[in-house]
Design an enzyme around this catalytic site. Structure first.
Site, PDB file in Angstrom:
ATOM      1  N   LYS A 127      24.204 -15.788  23.226  1.00 61.11           N
ATOM      2  CA  LYS A 127      23.045 -16.169  24.053  1.00 61.11           C
ATOM      3  C   LYS A 127      23.350 -15.815  25.495  1.00 61.11           C
ATOM      4  O   LYS A 127      24.438 -16.112  25.993  1.00 61.11           O
ATOM      5  CB  LYS A 127      22.861 -17.692  23.926  1.00 61.11           C
ATOM      6  CG  LYS A 127      21.711 -18.260  24.728  1.00 61.11           C
ATOM      7  CD  LYS A 127      20.468 -18.401  23.876  1.00 61.11           C
ATOM      8  CE  LYS A 127      19.234 -18.741  24.678  1.00 61.11           C
ATOM      9  NZ  LYS A 127      18.633 -17.576  25.337  1.00 61.11           N
TER      10      LYS A 127
ATOM     11  N   LYS B 128      30.388 -21.576  28.855  1.00 63.54           N
ATOM     12  CA  LYS B 128      29.340 -22.547  29.218  1.00 63.54           C
ATOM     13  C   LYS B 128      28.724 -23.193  27.975  1.00 63.54           C
ATOM     14  O   LYS B 128      28.581 -24.415  27.901  1.00 63.54           O
ATOM     15  CB  LYS B 128      28.257 -21.788  30.012  1.00 63.54           C
ATOM     16  CG  LYS B 128      27.264 -22.666  30.703  1.00 63.54           C
ATOM     17  CD  LYS B 128      26.189 -21.817  31.385  1.00 63.54           C
ATOM     18  CE  LYS B 128      26.765 -20.852  32.408  1.00 63.54           C
ATOM     19  NZ  LYS B 128      25.713 -20.099  33.122  1.00 63.54           N
TER      20      LYS B 128
ATOM     21  N   LYS C  68      25.277 -11.303  27.280  1.00 61.82           N
ATOM     22  CA  LYS C  68      24.571 -10.978  28.531  1.00 61.82           C
ATOM     23  C   LYS C  68      24.080  -9.542  28.452  1.00 61.82           C
ATOM     24  O   LYS C  68      24.643  -8.736  27.708  1.00 61.82           O
ATOM     25  CB  LYS C  68      25.510 -11.116  29.732  1.00 61.82           C
ATOM     26  CG  LYS C  68      24.800 -11.371  31.037  1.00 61.82           C
ATOM     27  CD  LYS C  68      24.413 -12.830  31.178  1.00 61.82           C
ATOM     28  CE  LYS C  68      23.608 -13.092  32.415  1.00 61.82           C
ATOM     29  NZ  LYS C  68      23.429 -14.538  32.641  1.00 61.82           N
TER      30      LYS C  68
ATOM     31  N   THR D  47      17.818 -25.284  35.621  1.00 64.50           N
ATOM     32  CA  THR D  47      19.139 -25.010  36.199  1.00 64.50           C
ATOM     33  C   THR D  47      19.403 -25.934  37.388  1.00 64.50           C
ATOM     34  O   THR D  47      20.458 -26.582  37.472  1.00 64.50           O
ATOM     35  CB  THR D  47      19.241 -23.526  36.612  1.00 64.50           C
ATOM     36  OG1 THR D  47      19.042 -22.743  35.429  1.00 64.50           O
ATOM     37  CG2 THR D  47      20.582 -23.203  37.221  1.00 64.50           C
TER      38      THR D  47
ATOM     39  N   ASN E 102      15.350 -20.030  42.537  1.00 65.32           N
ATOM     40  CA  ASN E 102      15.063 -20.932  41.424  1.00 65.32           C
ATOM     41  C   ASN E 102      16.113 -22.054  41.313  1.00 65.32           C
ATOM     42  O   ASN E 102      15.758 -23.231  41.251  1.00 65.32           O
ATOM     43  CB  ASN E 102      14.993 -20.108  40.125  1.00 65.32           C
ATOM     44  CG  ASN E 102      14.739 -20.992  38.932  1.00 65.32           C
ATOM     45  OD1 ASN E 102      15.660 -21.639  38.436  1.00 65.32           O
ATOM     46  ND2 ASN E 102      13.506 -21.044  38.470  1.00 65.32           N
TER      47      ASN E 102
ATOM     48  N   SER F  58      16.914 -23.502  27.419  1.00 64.97           N
ATOM     49  CA  SER F  58      16.665 -22.306  26.597  1.00 64.97           C
ATOM     50  C   SER F  58      16.950 -22.627  25.132  1.00 64.97           C
ATOM     51  O   SER F  58      16.221 -22.195  24.226  1.00 64.97           O
ATOM     52  CB  SER F  58      17.585 -21.162  27.027  1.00 64.97           C
ATOM     53  OG  SER F  58      16.983 -20.400  28.028  1.00 64.97           O
TER      54      SER F  58
HETATM   55  P1  NAD Z   1      16.776 -16.332  42.746  1.00 62.64           P
HETATM   56  O1  NAD Z   1      16.606 -14.865  42.849  1.00 62.64           O
HETATM   57  O2  NAD Z   1      15.631 -17.184  42.354  1.00 62.64           O
HETATM   58  O3  NAD Z   1      17.314 -16.914  44.158  1.00 62.64           O
HETATM   59  C1  NAD Z   1      18.409 -16.391  44.822  1.00 62.64           C
HETATM   60  C2  NAD Z   1      18.409 -16.920  46.237  1.00 62.64           C
HETATM   61  O4  NAD Z   1      19.588 -16.435  46.886  1.00 62.64           O
HETATM   62  C3  NAD Z   1      17.236 -16.453  47.073  1.00 62.64           C
HETATM   63  O5  NAD Z   1      16.807 -17.522  47.908  1.00 62.64           O
HETATM   64  C4  NAD Z   1      17.832 -15.336  47.937  1.00 62.64           C
HETATM   65  O6  NAD Z   1      17.162 -15.187  49.190  1.00 62.64           O
HETATM   66  C5  NAD Z   1      19.204 -15.891  48.143  1.00 62.64           C
HETATM   67  N1  NAD Z   1      20.158 -14.859  48.543  1.00 62.64           N
HETATM   68  C6  NAD Z   1      20.248 -13.573  48.126  1.00 62.64           C
HETATM   69  N2  NAD Z   1      21.218 -12.941  48.813  1.00 62.64           N
HETATM   70  C7  NAD Z   1      21.756 -13.848  49.643  1.00 62.64           C
HETATM   71  C8  NAD Z   1      22.775 -13.811  50.603  1.00 62.64           C
HETATM   72  N3  NAD Z   1      23.430 -12.679  50.871  1.00 62.64           N
HETATM   73  N4  NAD Z   1      23.070 -14.951  51.258  1.00 62.64           N
HETATM   74  C9  NAD Z   1      22.389 -16.082  51.003  1.00 62.64           C
HETATM   75  N5  NAD Z   1      21.403 -16.182  50.138  1.00 62.64           N
HETATM   76  C10 NAD Z   1      21.088 -15.073  49.462  1.00 62.64           C
HETATM   77  O7  NAD Z   1      18.020 -16.547  41.769  1.00 62.64           O
HETATM   78  P2  NAD Z   1      18.444 -17.843  40.953  1.00 62.64           P
HETATM   79  O8  NAD Z   1      17.822 -17.771  39.619  1.00 62.64           O
HETATM   80  O9  NAD Z   1      18.273 -19.070  41.797  1.00 62.64           O
HETATM   81  O10 NAD Z   1      20.000 -17.533  40.751  1.00 62.64           O
HETATM   82  C11 NAD Z   1      20.939 -17.773  41.786  1.00 62.64           C
HETATM   83  C12 NAD Z   1      22.320 -17.845  41.161  1.00 62.64           C
HETATM   84  O11 NAD Z   1      22.308 -18.854  40.155  1.00 62.64           O
HETATM   85  C13 NAD Z   1      22.788 -16.550  40.469  1.00 62.64           C
HETATM   86  O12 NAD Z   1      24.193 -16.467  40.588  1.00 62.64           O
HETATM   87  C14 NAD Z   1      22.427 -16.812  39.012  1.00 62.64           C
HETATM   88  O13 NAD Z   1      23.230 -16.054  38.117  1.00 62.64           O
HETATM   89  C15 NAD Z   1      22.739 -18.299  38.936  1.00 62.64           C
HETATM   90  N6  NAD Z   1      22.085 -18.937  37.798  1.00 62.64           N
HETATM   91  C16 NAD Z   1      20.718 -19.037  37.731  1.00 62.64           C
HETATM   92  C17 NAD Z   1      20.149 -19.614  36.606  1.00 62.64           C
HETATM   93  C18 NAD Z   1      18.663 -19.765  36.492  1.00 62.64           C
HETATM   94  O14 NAD Z   1      18.195 -20.291  35.454  1.00 62.64           O
HETATM   95  N7  NAD Z   1      17.879 -19.418  37.495  1.00 62.64           N
HETATM   96  C19 NAD Z   1      20.953 -20.097  35.563  1.00 62.64           C
HETATM   97  C20 NAD Z   1      22.337 -19.998  35.680  1.00 62.64           C
HETATM   98  C21 NAD Z   1      22.888 -19.413  36.801  1.00 62.64           C
END
Ligand code: NAD
Length: 430
Positions: A68, A92, A104, A188, A219, A356
């Site tokens: 997954k 995880k 992935k 998340t 997010n 999920s």
């Molecule tokens: P997203 O695209 O919704 O948000 C990312 C945020 O990071 C945005 O606000 C963006 O402006 C900011 N950002 C980008 N570059 C940056 C920088 N250089 N400095 C500071 N901020 C910066 O992404 P997301 O879904 O929130 O995911 C963020 C992290 O969380 C990733 O590492 C992702 O793998 C991890 N993650 C997300 C989920 C999920 O369900 N959304 C689940 C597990 C892990």
């Protein structure tokens, strides 16, 4: 993220596994992916030409169940990155006790350069190339960076065309109308919030006294900020890719979100109805945000942001990793020595894969849960998992990351050992 991150992930597995006395065969099973498929995706562009995009799907380890993990569309996607992310998914899912292994996928593409129709063709092309390895019982993708519920819907649809049957359980993170689950959107951030609620109980915190800095307002970061703010935590710093804002008073998270929706920027405002006014604050860089003297630091944007270059300047008491891999392995020991506690990504951001999993269960049973049921079950899983990691960390004097990995290795180890290891085959016991 690149080869270094994958090597970093492997060295953590090796070091923690050896330290925890995990069976060498279990560690060996995690040192390389079970299978990584690379495929070139032909996509008809709007101008009539065909472009080819490199894509990957990695099924890292399936000892505990079908693999997954999300699919990322990003120009920097590469094979080591996909493998590192798939390894973390394996760990995880084991920590939160889901019946899944880790996988992935990704496509090396800048999706912002594609039209909507090109994006749909790319998504469908991905499924055509990967249709032999994904399935509800084999490998179940989900959204990740720059993929969303609409893309998941297209991918499910393409899979159903190929297999000539309805198969909503082949992918999660779908629109609700196509079999998605309520509560997936903020899962998340909610999972990270639930971990912090457990810390609150351990330390008898008064939320109003606790300061929080959040890097990334997407997010994961936004929903964690929103829920913590609702509970009364003081969110003193927020940033996105363009920079950050800081105020010791704390910010009104809904106002900042509203303004960000309007202007695409994180601005220090307080809104009454539709009128937003700027509040006192200082502008800070992303680097400065990480070094603030706060109780809780939440990196929710990028990997590798805390390493040897800045670890000496980190002042937070807790780091709650919403992003994947924000702390590099070479500073784990330094943080532990300095009593800066890290709630690791493999636990703190596991709320997303947990909901999920709920979606997949609902698809397979043909029965949709209400939001309260999703929240209640997510709450139970996160609290149980957090406390299992916490208790192991205390009883075996480990960091929380070390304890989380140890717990995962033991669970994966039980499944590996159930098939028989060298000890079993060399023993004369009945
Ligand atoms: P997203 O695209 O919704 O948000 C990312 C945020 O990071 C945005 O606000 C963006 O402006 C900011 N950002 C980008 N570059 C940056 C920088 N250089 N400095 C500071 N901020 C910066 O992404 P997301 O879904 O929130 O995911 C963020 C992290 O969380 C990733 O590492 C992702 O793998 C991890 N993650 C997300 C989920 C999920 O369900 N959304 C689940 C597990 C892990």
């Amino acid at each position: 993220m690149s080869e270094k991150i994958y090597q970093d992930a492997l060295s953590r597995v090796r070091e923690i596994g050896e330290d925890a006395g995990v069976n060498a065969e279990v560690i060996a099973s995690l040192m390389q992916p079970m299978r990584t498929l690379t495929a070139s995706l032909p996509v008809r562009m709007d101008d009539g030409s065909t472009q080819y995009f490199t894509s990957y799907r990695c099924r890292y380890n399936n000892a505990l169940g079908p693999t997954k993990g999300g699919i990322r569309f990003h120009p920097d996607v590469n094979q080591p990155e996909v493998q590192a992310l798939a390894l973390w998914m394996t760990i995880k899912c084991a920590i939160v006790g889901l019946p899944y292994g880790g996988g992935k996928g990704g496509v090396t593409v800048d999706p912002k350069q594609l039209s909507r129709m090109e994006l749909e063709r790319l998504s469908r092309s991905y499924v055509r190339q990967m249709a032999d390895i994904i399935s509800p019982d084999r490998d179940i993708p989900a959204p990740d960076v720059y993929t969303n519920e609409r893309i998941m819907g297209w991918m499910m649809d393409e899979y159903e065309h190929i297999t000539r049957q309805k198969a909503p359980g082949v992918i999660t993170g779908k629109p609700i109308s196509l079999g998605g689950s309520l509560g997936r959107d903020d899962a998340t951030g909610r999972g990270a919030y639930l971990c912090i609620l457990e810390l609150e109980k351990k330390h008898s915190w008064n939320p109003a006294d606790i300061t929080v800095a959040i890097q990334g307002f997407g997010n994961g970061g936004y929903h964690a900020a929103r829920l913590l703010h609702e509970r009364g935590y003081r969110i003193v710093a927020i940033s996105d890719s363009r920079g950050g804002i800081h105020s010791e008073q704390g910010f009104d998270v809904p106002s900042i979100y509203k303004e960000k929706q309007r202007t695409r920027q994180v601005k220090a405002v307080y809104c009454t109805h539709s009128v937003c006014e700027q509040v006192e604050h200082s502008a800070i860089s992303n680097e400065e945000l990480l070094e603030l003297d706060v109780d809780i630091l939440i990196p929710a944007a990028l990997d590798g942001v805390i390493g040897t270059h800045n670890v000496d300047n980190i002042k937070a008491n807790y780091i709650v990793e919403v992003a994947n891999g924000p702390v590099l392995s070479d500073v784990d020991a330094i943080l532990h020595e300095r009593e800066i506690h890290v709630v690791p990504d493999v636990l703190a951001n596991a709320g997303g894969v947990t909901v999920s999993y709920f979606e997949w269960v609902q698809n397979r049973s043909g029965y949709a849960w209400d939001l309260d049921t999703v929240h209640e079950r997510l709450g139970k899983i996160m609290a149980k998992s957090f406390n299992e990691v916490w208790d192991l960390a205390k009883s075996e004097k480990r960091s929380m990351r070390n304890a989380a990995y140890t717990l995962a290795f033991r669970r994966i180890g039980e499944a590996v050992e159930a098939h028989g290891t060298r000890d079993y085959f060399n023993s004369s016991d009945a």
